[in-house]
Motif scaffolding. Sequence first.
Motif, PDB file in Angstrom:
ATOM      1  N   LEU A 178       7.806 -49.763  21.377  1.00  0.00           N
ATOM      2  CA  LEU A 178       6.430 -50.256  21.372  1.00  0.00           C
ATOM      3  C   LEU A 178       5.579 -49.498  20.355  1.00  0.00           C
ATOM      4  CD1 LEU A 178       5.761 -51.023  25.112  1.00  0.00           C
ATOM      5  CD2 LEU A 178       5.868 -52.614  23.219  1.00  0.00           C
ATOM      6  N   HIS A 179       5.807 -48.178  20.269  1.00  0.00           N
ATOM      7  CA  HIS A 179       5.061 -47.403  19.279  1.00  0.00           C
ATOM      8  C   HIS A 179       5.402 -47.897  17.873  1.00  0.00           C
ATOM      9  CE1 HIS A 179       4.303 -43.878  16.655  1.00  0.00           C
ATOM     10  NE2 HIS A 179       3.221 -43.781  17.406  1.00  0.00           N
ATOM     11  N   GLY A 180       6.692 -48.142  17.635  1.00  0.00           N
ATOM     12  CA  GLY A 180       7.113 -48.639  16.327  1.00  0.00           C
ATOM     13  C   GLY A 180       6.501 -49.993  16.015  1.00  0.00           C
ATOM     14  N   LEU A 181       6.429 -50.876  17.029  1.00  0.00           N
ATOM     15  CA  LEU A 181       5.839 -52.198  16.807  1.00  0.00           C
ATOM     16  C   LEU A 181       4.364 -52.073  16.432  1.00  0.00           C
ATOM     17  CD1 LEU A 181       7.439 -54.433  19.569  1.00  0.00           C
ATOM     18  CD2 LEU A 181       7.678 -54.647  17.102  1.00  0.00           C
ATOM     19  N   HIS A 182       3.686 -51.130  17.068  1.00  0.00           N
ATOM     20  CA  HIS A 182       2.282 -50.935  16.705  1.00  0.00           C
ATOM     21  C   HIS A 182       2.162 -50.468  15.263  1.00  0.00           C
ATOM     22  CE1 HIS A 182       1.382 -51.329  20.991  1.00  0.00           C
ATOM     23  NE2 HIS A 182       0.170 -51.619  20.583  1.00  0.00           N
TER      24      HIS A 182
END
Lengths: 594, 219, 333
Positions: B149-153
Amino acid sequence: MADVTEDAIDDVIDDAVPPAEVPDVELPHAHSWITKYVFCQDAKVIAVQYSMTAMAIGLVALVLSWLMRLQLGFPDSLSVINAEQYYQYITMHGMIMVIYLLTALFLGGFGNYLIPLMVGARDMVFPWVNMLSYWVYLLAVLILVASFFVPGGATGAGWTLYPPQAILSGTPGSGWGIILMLVSLIVFIIGFTMGGLNYVVTVLQARARGMTLMRMPLTIWGIFTASVLALLAFPALFVGAVMMLFDHLLGTSFFMPAIVNMGQQLSHDGGSPILFQHLFWFFGHPEVYIVALPAFGIVSDLIATHARRNIFGYRMMVWAIVIIGGLSFIVWAHHMYVSGMDPAFGFFFAVTTLIIAVPTALKVYNWVLTLWRGDIHFTVPMLFALGFIVTFVNGGMTGLFLGNAVVDVPLSDTMFVVAHFHMVMGVAPILVIFGAIYHWYPKITGRMLNNALGKFHFWVTFVGSYAIFLPLHYLGLMGVPRRYFEIGDMSVVPPSAATLNEVVSIIAFVVGFAQMVFLFNLVWSLRKGEPAGSNPWRATTLEWQTPQTPPGHGNWGKELPVVHRWAYDYSVPGAAEDYLPQNLPPSRVRAAAE
Amino acid sequence: MNLFRQLTEKPWEAAHGPDGVLARPRRFDVPAATVALRVFLCVVTVLFSLMLVAYAERMLYEDWRPTPRQWLLWFNTSFLVFSSIALQWASVSLRRGRVSDARDGLVLAGIFSVAFLLGQLWAWRQLSAMILFDITNPAIAFFFMITALHGLHLLGGLVAWGRTTVEVWREPLPERAALHVRLCATYWHFLLGLWLVLFTLLFSGNDNLTWLLVICGLR
Amino acid sequence: MSGASRWVFGGGLALSGLAGLYLASRSGEGTLYWTGLVLFGASVFLIFNLIGGAFDKAEGRPPESYRLVGYALVAVAVGTVVFHVLSPWWWAPIASNWHYIDITIDLTFWITGVAFVIILGFMAYCVFRFRHREGRRAEYEPESTKLEGILTVVTALAVAAMLAPGLFFWNQFIDVPEDAVEVEVVGQQWSWSYRLPGADGRLGTADTRRISPDNPLGLNPDDPDGQDDIIINGGPLHLQVDTPVKMLLRSVDVLHNFYVPEFRAKMDMVPGMVTQLWFTPTRTGTFQALCAELCGTYHAYMRGEVVVQEEGDYQAWLDDQRTFARLAAAEAP
């Protein structure tokens, strides 16, 4: 002569306006049919797109409820669905109504239409993101609909989607159905976040000159607060959905403990089903107010306009909206008194839940006190507003049963709960939506809805839905659990309950039919309705003061409106008319009075 | 004007201020895009806080097994730090009119961000190749989910970064471009701060969250 | 309403009235009979109203819909109370010690009922008294801090009156007495099993991971406490009257909820943990147990039975049951 000069000076002072604080914006104007009606960046068109999509998917949910009522009312003779379908329909009915209809219609539909008009802006602050928000919402709806047609069908886990059963084989749609449901929710949340940022920032940054926070109509307060709640609450559902997808697709064990499913040991270990319930209800309870707060706001404006009286206790109404919004984040576990969580939490959540009843009750008092000493016109929007108060009070009262931990023990998971939430967040907000459509349809289309059909629609819907849900409470009191495909042979239930179910089913069909009359009215009045003029209800708020009806792109013609007073100057003593539009300069008020 | 006074004024009386001028609506004294970004950062904060709370709740169970240590994450962290610094540099340069410096900063930030994302992917591969690897271990599952999720952000940020870079390259409107670069920088700082919190508490190998739980008396 | 639509509407009503009569005459009794009569009655009522409206219009009188609204509000308030009082659908006679729950529900009904009637009555009064008439104007009164203050205090007191007993009895509900007998209930899709502690009064440890066809509840075969545990698979659970019971609830697959309406108590069964509830059965008899948490396709058919008996009968039943050790011995010849 001296008097005249003084008046003239007064006029100059009164009409003085501060310089523009926000530079007027350049709007992305449409150049072709596609950019005007399909990929449109005008919030009003987006609002209509949102509303029509929401109503279309809502019709699907209505038909599902008929199929379920056939089963419940006539389990032996007229049943056309089996248990698996029953649970699929109950799940989809709930999810569609709560999220894809009510949330989308109140925030995406009314929010988009009313926010820019009521605060005196040209459009939302980020029109392109706003357009994207609708298309992402449509994608979410399409994924949801697709789940009916995949192998195994839609999920039958109940709208709460509790694991483990949501992803185990004993539940219908535990394969593709639940995956598409979760993906659809994730997409919906992404789309809503885009819209929600727009609603919040538009209210904060794009208000017209003179439109202070406390001059905003309560509709805007309701939609604004609900948008903030949604922005902060949906992440919880997002996290829960992502974690459940991981459990289902990758075999992680967030929510899955060691399980023996149909005689087979599964490889999961150590997860906590209750964690999902906490995440779900941390979203789920604010969700109730995401639906209720816009309804509160809109109904306040309907009552004030059609009773020709300022809303009683405006400040209390605003504070109550904000307080209810804040409290809604610390009451979620009242859905979980018998879930197996540490029962000591029950004390805290029972107290916070019953505290929330106080500001809510104050709102009810203030609506009723607005009628008091008013000048009540029994227009169709007013009828729906009155119907809302009745059903909301009834549903709110039963909330006091379910919020009180020990009383909830025998009643939770029974039909009492079903009756309660249908009354308070099904019927009540829907009545407001209808009232609001009758109220603003003239602004959206330039024509009035047919009055006789409207009254017929109101009486059947109000009396009918009250008669549907009042008796269901008593099934719950007897102990009939909710989500039962059929009552069958239950020792605590007398045979007369079957008759009760039959009657309820018949009324449900009648009420459903009345909605068809409403849809007919919507289409028919588009061409044949009486021309409305720009302000048929003689209302004060800005959306009725636009130079064109329906308002053009950019809403206000050459000059943005300037706001001189609050939204509720009805029947002001000494004024010529019984309403003073928010943008009417004081000098003209005085001139008219003389 | 403070919020409390605004929310307690009586709108039916206070049509005019003491100086006879129409009451002024108060808005935040920044562009709308900045307000929007701040609201969005609140939403993201809630999202990751909930995951952090879920992580802590799961940690209280007896069968908790910590995440295996990964040295690679230290490198990734430094990449993210560099990209944040580069963006800040670009933002300051643009405000002072040094457009070519700003362009360099933007490109550097992009390279470091991509390096961070590739490093994270590498970390996933490394982790799933370990002998200790067991997907039912909640620490590992959380690692995958939270980093994803952090990477997607960050990926979403890269879209904005791409548009901003193109704008800085050819846009003749310096004020708008400066605003956009500043917003990118804010977002990157936020994602860096978020990552530092997640990294120190969850993934640096010591289960530092335990100490927080002990301090709170939960463990 | 225009003349033409009046005729169309009236014709439709006449047809629906006839259809109602036909329905009532054909069915003779039951729901459809009453539905037909109601349909007939409603159609006649609406036709009369339509005629009345036409006369009003002809004589130039404004339509008086406020009467209908006011009467409807009164009818809803009175009808709700009457339905509540006359309803044949009411909770089954209690069979446990949780009378207090019933009392709190009754108290809540009283308080909310009174408030409901007052609010609706006041609305009806406003509808009659403050309806629109030519030349009238509403009163301009932005707020009344005093009135709002009084209403806040009254509401808060009413809420406290419901909350205080609620919290008090919740404390009792979650506070299990020392001398309660432990009984384990295990839920699985879609049946119940039970386990009693046996002679030593202690339940042995159990684990879902040990479940196999030979060991359906997953007991630990090495735990001495578990050897004399009595396992009831499929049959009804028997309890002794007037003895406090502490139910330990387990599930091996999905969420279930053990709910006997006559006992008033219920609690979810959650896989991976043991939940509990307690009560004292106060009258003998056979009671149905229902599953109250959606657990899959056959949720509605997941029924069980609890038999509450006097001490002698209970002991006789208990002596007939087989222990875990004997079951294990029987399985391993």
